[in-house]
Design an enzyme around this catalytic site. Sequence first.
Site, PDB file in Angstrom:
ATOM      1  N   HIS A 139       0.827  -1.201   0.000  1.00 52.74           N
ATOM      2  CA  HIS A 139       0.000   0.000   0.000  1.00 52.74           C
ATOM      3  C   HIS A 139       0.865   1.256   0.000  1.00 52.74           C
ATOM      4  CE1 HIS A 139      -3.581   2.419   0.870  1.00 52.74           C
ATOM      5  NE2 HIS A 139      -2.752   3.150   1.578  1.00 52.74           N
ATOM      6  N   ARG A 176     -11.448  -9.827  -9.720  1.00 46.77           N
ATOM      7  CA  ARG A 176     -11.152 -10.978  -8.859  1.00 46.77           C
ATOM      8  C   ARG A 176     -12.460 -11.474  -8.238  1.00 46.77           C
ATOM      9  NH1 ARG A 176      -7.693  -6.706  -7.285  1.00 46.77           N
ATOM     10  NH2 ARG A 176      -5.471  -7.014  -7.751  1.00 46.77           N
ATOM     11  N   ARG A 202     -11.920 -12.868 -13.895  1.00 50.22           N
ATOM     12  CA  ARG A 202     -11.038 -14.014 -13.645  1.00 50.22           C
ATOM     13  C   ARG A 202     -11.793 -15.054 -12.830  1.00 50.22           C
ATOM     14  NH1 ARG A 202      -5.835 -13.097 -10.020  1.00 50.22           N
ATOM     15  NH2 ARG A 202      -7.418 -13.195  -8.388  1.00 50.22           N
ATOM     16  N   GLU A 217       1.023 -16.065 -15.757  1.00 50.86           N
ATOM     17  CA  GLU A 217       1.706 -15.821 -14.483  1.00 50.86           C
ATOM     18  C   GLU A 217       2.658 -16.960 -14.119  1.00 50.86           C
ATOM     19  OE1 GLU A 217      -1.540 -15.243 -11.728  1.00 50.86           O
ATOM     20  OE2 GLU A 217      -2.736 -16.713 -12.815  1.00 50.86           O
ATOM     21  N   ASP A 226       2.569 -12.343  -9.688  1.00 52.45           N
ATOM     22  CA  ASP A 226       2.841 -13.779  -9.567  1.00 52.45           C
ATOM     23  C   ASP A 226       3.942 -14.225 -10.519  1.00 52.45           C
ATOM     24  OD1 ASP A 226       1.439 -15.029  -7.484  1.00 52.45           O
ATOM     25  OD2 ASP A 226      -0.440 -14.879  -8.581  1.00 52.45           O
ATOM     26  N   ARG A 252       6.284 -12.959  -2.824  1.00 55.40           N
ATOM     27  CA  ARG A 252       6.104 -11.504  -2.852  1.00 55.40           C
ATOM     28  C   ARG A 252       5.594 -10.944  -1.538  1.00 55.40           C
ATOM     29  NH1 ARG A 252       0.787  -9.858  -5.162  1.00 55.40           N
ATOM     30  NH2 ARG A 252      -0.488 -11.690  -5.545  1.00 55.40           N
ATOM     31  N   CYS A 307      -2.040  -6.863 -15.762  1.00 58.35           N
ATOM     32  CA  CYS A 307      -2.919  -6.509 -14.647  1.00 58.35           C
ATOM     33  C   CYS A 307      -2.209  -6.608 -13.306  1.00 58.35           C
ATOM     34  CB  CYS A 307      -4.176  -7.381 -14.649  1.00 58.35           C
ATOM     35  SG  CYS A 307      -3.850  -9.142 -14.519  1.00 58.35           S
TER      36      CYS A 307
END
Length: 543
Positions: A187, A280, A316, A405, A429, A439, A476
């Site tokens: 963030h 998502r 997705r 990914e 990813d 990550r 994305c």
Amino acid sequence: MSSVRLSGVGVSSGRASGPVVRVAEPLGEPPAGPAPTDPAAEAARIRPAADAVAARLRERAAAASGDAKDVLETTAAMAADPALLSQAEKSVVSDALPAARAVHQAAGGFISALEAAGGYMAERARDVRDVRDRLVAELLGVAAPGVPSLSSPSVLVARDLAPADTADLDPAKVLALVTEEGGPTSHTAILARSLGIPAVVACRGVLDLDAPALLVDGDTGVVQASDGAVRAAHVAGRAEWNGVGALRDGYRVKVLGNVGSPADAVAAAAAGAEGVGLFRTEFCFLSASTEPSVTEQREAYAAVLAPFAGKPVVVRTLDAGADKPLPFLAPDPEPNPALGVRGLRVAFDRPDVLERQLEAIALAAADTDAEVSVMAPMVATAAEAAWFAERARAAGLRRVGVMIEIPAAALSAHEVLAAVDFASIGTNDLAQYVFAADRQVGAVAALNDPWQPALLRLVKLVGDAGTAAGKPVGVCGEAAADPLLACVLTGLGVTSLSMNHTALAGVGAKLASTSFDLCQLAARGAVAAADPVSAKLAARAPH
């Protein structure tokens, strides 16, 4: 003093120097005793404390605007979450815990569930920790952790920053941000870019650095002791954008939003997203003890699609598996969940779950008139892409794609694209699989820098395959939210960029200021570079 030099991951461009102000560390775990003499009275302290915390956050929200207002209002809502408060109250009574400890433990359960979900949901765990610490501080009668009031321009240094800490920062007072933890998708990184504040994350050792002033380079990730003089060379802050994803020579690159809830969709539409590049669908499943019915899914999806009637939305399908435990799927324990049965692989064993989801997506598309496409996560081979495409088209969904990914999918992009209509690269990813670097782990955050040339070379393979096949290729992952990197991705053959709503204007404005030939020049330099810093500098030269 000037010889002290640390390196982190530069996540927001610009250089600045000035005096250091340290953000207070989060509160530690509150004691489990003594047991309250009156558990009912102790439990009754929790809701008023939550009301007080929420009220202060709403007061800050009322004085804010735009992204800051949204973040503060969301944090206020989380502070008053009935499920969290109810669980804490029960723990006070059933386990004879002090209220502060009960809140801490209840929040811990929510945090563990989010972290187990991985990806986007895991990133929300930081929000819950922030709310937890504010509630605990209120119950203990001590000052809440967070950014102190700044009387003069300063460089903020912290272990990490919560959304509410950064939401209403004044760029005129905050010269730069440096955190010891976090990563390129944190963030702090997202908000720093939206505010135009130079930022470096994953800067190990910065909390131990005894320096009254720092020089911060958000491009190279270098942080070093300085002479204390206040200097700033910020990038542009909130940019003006006309809402059309296009370069100055007219070359079109769609600028889209990433969404995971109805609230996200509203925010993306309000920020000018031309559509949605990643919807998502996990929000519909994560809190469910049984599989949601087709009707329940249809209604949930329609609420997200509604703000984008007449616009493109890429949905997705369920990205679940052993690292995102869904009780109704009854997954077997796995020694390495990230490399196990997740994403589309779940559907190979349970095609009925996929078929019901595809049916619900098609119905929601008809309900809202959104231009819906569907794509599968965690596709490794062309055969898997074809397997998914056959089922999606049988459900009435005519435009079908896949996520790239897994490195194998990028390396066989020509064959994968022959089976579907488009591809979307999930750089978050893809980076962690390329570099074998989780990550969510700060110690390896530098490997997940989206400017890594190895990652950009894989993007080029997919972009070249898309160009050869005449099929769109999107990005994305969080890489799309970096304005300069967006230019590089465009030069690599990417035709759409999808991101958090806070980044839309900055990326759109940057694209409008450049041309396709400059993007290609920047891309060639970045791909040929030896490391992320060199890649960024090479890309900046034409711009």
